[in-house]
Motif scaffolding. Sequence first.
Motif, PDB file in Angstrom:
ATOM      1  N   GLN A  40    -104.793 -16.521 -24.535  1.00 47.22           N
ATOM      2  CA  GLN A  40    -104.752 -17.608 -23.559  1.00 47.22           C
ATOM      3  C   GLN A  40    -103.456 -18.383 -23.821  1.00 47.22           C
ATOM      4  OE1 GLN A  40    -107.017 -18.460 -21.138  1.00 47.22           O
ATOM      5  NE2 GLN A  40    -108.549 -16.932 -21.624  1.00 47.22           N
ATOM      6  N   PRO A  41    -103.020 -19.243 -22.908  1.00 48.83           N
ATOM      7  CA  PRO A  41    -101.755 -19.970 -23.094  1.00 48.83           C
ATOM      8  C   PRO A  41    -101.758 -20.907 -24.302  1.00 48.83           C
ATOM      9  CG  PRO A  41    -102.681 -20.374 -20.898  1.00 48.83           C
ATOM     10  CD  PRO A  41    -103.677 -19.579 -21.651  1.00 48.83           C
ATOM     11  N   VAL A  42    -100.584 -21.067 -24.904  1.00 46.36           N
ATOM     12  CA  VAL A  42    -100.408 -22.012 -26.007  1.00 46.36           C
ATOM     13  C   VAL A  42    -100.806 -23.404 -25.525  1.00 46.36           C
ATOM     14  CG1 VAL A  42     -98.709 -23.129 -27.506  1.00 46.36           C
ATOM     15  CG2 VAL A  42     -98.569 -20.675 -27.079  1.00 46.36           C
ATOM     16  N   GLY A  43    -101.577 -24.099 -26.353  1.00 44.29           N
ATOM     17  CA  GLY A  43    -102.002 -25.451 -26.021  1.00 44.29           C
ATOM     18  C   GLY A  43    -103.289 -25.540 -25.236  1.00 44.29           C
ATOM     19  N   SER A  44    -103.833 -24.402 -24.798  1.00 47.04           N
ATOM     20  CA  SER A  44    -105.082 -24.457 -24.039  1.00 47.04           C
ATOM     21  C   SER A  44    -106.264 -24.689 -24.978  1.00 47.04           C
ATOM     22  CB  SER A  44    -105.288 -23.172 -23.235  1.00 47.04           C
ATOM     23  OG  SER A  44    -105.637 -22.101 -24.083  1.00 47.04           O
ATOM     24  N   ALA A  45    -107.273 -25.351 -24.457  1.00 47.61           N
ATOM     25  CA  ALA A  45    -108.473 -25.627 -25.251  1.00 47.61           C
ATOM     26  C   ALA A  45    -109.166 -24.336 -25.668  1.00 47.61           C
ATOM     27  CB  ALA A  45    -109.429 -26.517 -24.461  1.00 47.61           C
ATOM     28  N   LEU A  46    -109.196 -23.327 -24.785  1.00 43.76           N
ATOM     29  CA  LEU A  46    -109.835 -22.051 -25.131  1.00 43.76           C
ATOM     30  C   LEU A  46    -109.144 -21.394 -26.318  1.00 43.76           C
ATOM     31  CD1 LEU A  46    -110.597 -20.344 -21.690  1.00 43.76           C
ATOM     32  CD2 LEU A  46    -112.229 -21.258 -23.336  1.00 43.76           C
ATOM     33  N   ARG A  47    -107.833 -21.417 -26.315  1.00 49.26           N
ATOM     34  CA  ARG A  47    -107.077 -20.808 -27.406  1.00 49.26           C
ATOM     35  C   ARG A  47    -107.374 -21.512 -28.720  1.00 49.26           C
ATOM     36  NH1 ARG A  47    -101.333 -18.317 -27.330  1.00 49.26           N
ATOM     37  NH2 ARG A  47    -100.650 -18.531 -29.481  1.00 49.26           N
ATOM     38  N   GLU A  48    -107.364 -22.836 -28.702  1.00 52.47           N
ATOM     39  CA  GLU A  48    -107.656 -23.598 -29.919  1.00 52.47           C
ATOM     40  C   GLU A  48    -109.058 -23.298 -30.439  1.00 52.47           C
ATOM     41  OE1 GLU A  48    -106.675 -27.775 -29.661  1.00 52.47           O
ATOM     42  OE2 GLU A  48    -104.903 -27.306 -28.454  1.00 52.47           O
ATOM     43  N   GLN A  49    -110.047 -23.277 -29.541  1.00 51.06           N
ATOM     44  CA  GLN A  49    -111.421 -22.976 -29.937  1.00 51.06           C
ATOM     45  C   GLN A  49    -111.527 -21.569 -30.504  1.00 51.06           C
ATOM     46  OE1 GLN A  49    -113.946 -23.544 -26.535  1.00 51.06           O
ATOM     47  NE2 GLN A  49    -113.416 -25.692 -26.325  1.00 51.06           N
ATOM     48  N   VAL A 107    -112.646 -17.805 -34.984  1.00 50.41           N
ATOM     49  CA  VAL A 107    -112.533 -16.474 -35.596  1.00 50.41           C
ATOM     50  C   VAL A 107    -111.691 -16.461 -36.866  1.00 50.41           C
ATOM     51  CG1 VAL A 107    -112.932 -15.192 -33.452  1.00 50.41           C
ATOM     52  CG2 VAL A 107    -110.588 -15.604 -34.212  1.00 50.41           C
ATOM     53  N   SER A 108    -110.744 -17.412 -36.994  1.00 51.80           N
ATOM     54  CA  SER A 108    -109.864 -17.359 -38.155  1.00 51.80           C
ATOM     55  C   SER A 108    -109.798 -18.658 -38.950  1.00 51.80           C
ATOM     56  CB  SER A 108    -108.443 -16.991 -37.707  1.00 51.80           C
ATOM     57  OG  SER A 108    -107.851 -18.056 -36.977  1.00 51.80           O
ATOM     58  N   GLY A 109    -110.319 -19.736 -38.382  1.00 47.29           N
ATOM     59  CA  GLY A 109    -110.235 -21.027 -39.053  1.00 47.29           C
ATOM     60  C   GLY A 109    -108.848 -21.649 -38.969  1.00 47.29           C
ATOM     61  N   LYS A 110    -107.973 -21.103 -38.123  1.00 55.95           N
ATOM     62  CA  LYS A 110    -106.600 -21.596 -38.009  1.00 55.95           C
ATOM     63  C   LYS A 110    -106.456 -22.577 -36.840  1.00 55.95           C
ATOM     64  CE  LYS A 110    -104.286 -17.544 -39.979  1.00 55.95           C
ATOM     65  NZ  LYS A 110    -104.063 -18.138 -41.267  1.00 55.95           N
ATOM     66  N   THR A 111    -105.690 -23.624 -37.088  1.00 54.41           N
ATOM     67  CA  THR A 111    -105.345 -24.581 -36.038  1.00 54.41           C
ATOM     68  C   THR A 111    -104.104 -24.070 -35.307  1.00 54.41           C
ATOM     69  OG1 THR A 111    -103.868 -25.833 -37.472  1.00 54.41           O
ATOM     70  CG2 THR A 111    -106.204 -26.520 -37.436  1.00 54.41           C
ATOM     71  N   LEU A 156    -101.228 -21.528 -36.722  1.00 52.51           N
ATOM     72  CA  LEU A 156    -100.842 -20.301 -36.007  1.00 52.51           C
ATOM     73  C   LEU A 156     -99.339 -20.238 -35.780  1.00 52.51           C
ATOM     74  CD1 LEU A 156    -103.569 -19.829 -33.299  1.00 52.51           C
ATOM     75  CD2 LEU A 156    -102.944 -18.220 -35.074  1.00 52.51           C
ATOM     76  N   LYS A 157     -98.758 -21.360 -35.409  1.00 48.95           N
ATOM     77  CA  LYS A 157     -97.320 -21.397 -35.177  1.00 48.95           C
ATOM     78  C   LYS A 157     -96.569 -21.036 -36.459  1.00 48.95           C
ATOM     79  CE  LYS A 157     -93.645 -24.261 -33.327  1.00 48.95           C
ATOM     80  NZ  LYS A 157     -93.271 -25.540 -32.748  1.00 48.95           N
ATOM     81  N   ALA A 158     -96.984 -21.588 -37.564  1.00 53.56           N
ATOM     82  CA  ALA A 158     -96.358 -21.276 -38.853  1.00 53.56           C
ATOM     83  C   ALA A 158     -96.575 -19.808 -39.228  1.00 53.56           C
ATOM     84  CB  ALA A 158     -96.913 -22.195 -39.942  1.00 53.56           C
ATOM     85  N   TYR A 159     -97.785 -19.324 -39.014  1.00 52.84           N
ATOM     86  CA  TYR A 159     -98.113 -17.923 -39.323  1.00 52.84           C
ATOM     87  C   TYR A 159     -97.208 -16.972 -38.536  1.00 52.84           C
ATOM     88  CZ  TYR A 159    -100.764 -13.552 -39.354  1.00 52.84           C
ATOM     89  OH  TYR A 159    -101.132 -12.228 -39.474  1.00 52.84           O
ATOM     90  N   TRP A 160     -97.109 -17.189 -37.207  1.00 54.58           N
ATOM     91  CA  TRP A 160     -96.310 -16.284 -36.388  1.00 54.58           C
ATOM     92  C   TRP A 160     -94.820 -16.448 -36.645  1.00 54.58           C
ATOM     93  CZ3 TRP A 160     -97.916 -11.952 -35.097  1.00 54.58           C
ATOM     94  CH2 TRP A 160     -99.253 -11.741 -34.754  1.00 54.58           C
ATOM     95  N   PRO A 217     -96.436 -12.102 -31.987  1.00 55.96           N
ATOM     96  CA  PRO A 217     -97.704 -12.660 -31.490  1.00 55.96           C
ATOM     97  C   PRO A 217     -98.141 -11.933 -30.221  1.00 55.96           C
ATOM     98  CG  PRO A 217     -95.894 -14.162 -31.050  1.00 55.96           C
ATOM     99  CD  PRO A 217     -95.330 -13.047 -31.874  1.00 55.96           C
ATOM    100  N   PRO A 218     -99.432 -11.981 -29.924  1.00 58.45           N
ATOM    101  CA  PRO A 218     -99.914 -11.369 -28.685  1.00 58.45           C
ATOM    102  C   PRO A 218     -99.259 -12.033 -27.476  1.00 58.45           C
ATOM    103  CG  PRO A 218    -101.766 -12.044 -30.069  1.00 58.45           C
ATOM    104  CD  PRO A 218    -100.522 -12.606 -30.683  1.00 58.45           C
ATOM    105  N   ARG A 219     -99.090 -11.267 -26.415  1.00 56.74           N
ATOM    106  CA  ARG A 219     -98.611 -11.894 -25.180  1.00 56.74           C
ATOM    107  C   ARG A 219     -99.778 -12.703 -24.620  1.00 56.74           C
ATOM    108  NH1 ARG A 219     -99.696  -8.932 -20.229  1.00 56.74           N
ATOM    109  NH2 ARG A 219    -100.813  -7.032 -20.725  1.00 56.74           N
ATOM    110  N   ASP A 220     -99.453 -13.655 -23.776  1.00 57.99           N
ATOM    111  CA  ASP A 220    -100.531 -14.476 -23.231  1.00 57.99           C
ATOM    112  C   ASP A 220    -100.550 -14.413 -21.715  1.00 57.99           C
ATOM    113  OD1 ASP A 220     -98.134 -15.908 -23.618  1.00 57.99           O
ATOM    114  OD2 ASP A 220     -99.125 -17.832 -23.486  1.00 57.99           O
TER     115      ASP A 220
END
Length: 142
Positions: free
Chosen positions: A65-74, A79-83, A87-91, A102-105
């Motif tokens: 889902q798009p960066v910043g969307s509520a669905l993506r954050e949830q 599934v990973s416990g990441k905020t 995620l930004k730091a990880y990628w 990162p996956p395309r959105d």
Amino acid sequence: MRLHLRLFAGIVLLLAAGASAAGELVVVVSAHNASPALRPDQVAAIFLGQSARFPDGAEAHALDQPVGSALREQFYQRVSGKTEAMLKAYWSKMVFTGRGQPPRDAPDSIAVRKAVADNPALIGYIDRDALDASVRPVLLLH
């Protein structure tokens, strides 16, 4: 006074019901994908670039889902416990070291559903309200 308490209790129940229904995410694959149900850690591995295969060995590509969307954050929290910041730091690290992209959105749940339905190698997550017969749920996230 009793009327006020009943009214208040009714409003609380309605708000609680709406909040629980709005928070249901479904991880989906194409209806033509034979992959079995997945565990949260298996889904996280695909979305974090740690696995490019479904458990049955078939190729897997995540669709976000798009960066910043509520669905993506949830989704990532569940599934990973990441905020989003984690995620930004990880990628950033994965891309910098050449270990992954990162996956395309897609713009929304409808777009994710349509893309996943058309490609058995894709896996995505959508709001439960967007679910239809063109995709098959492999994990429900409450």
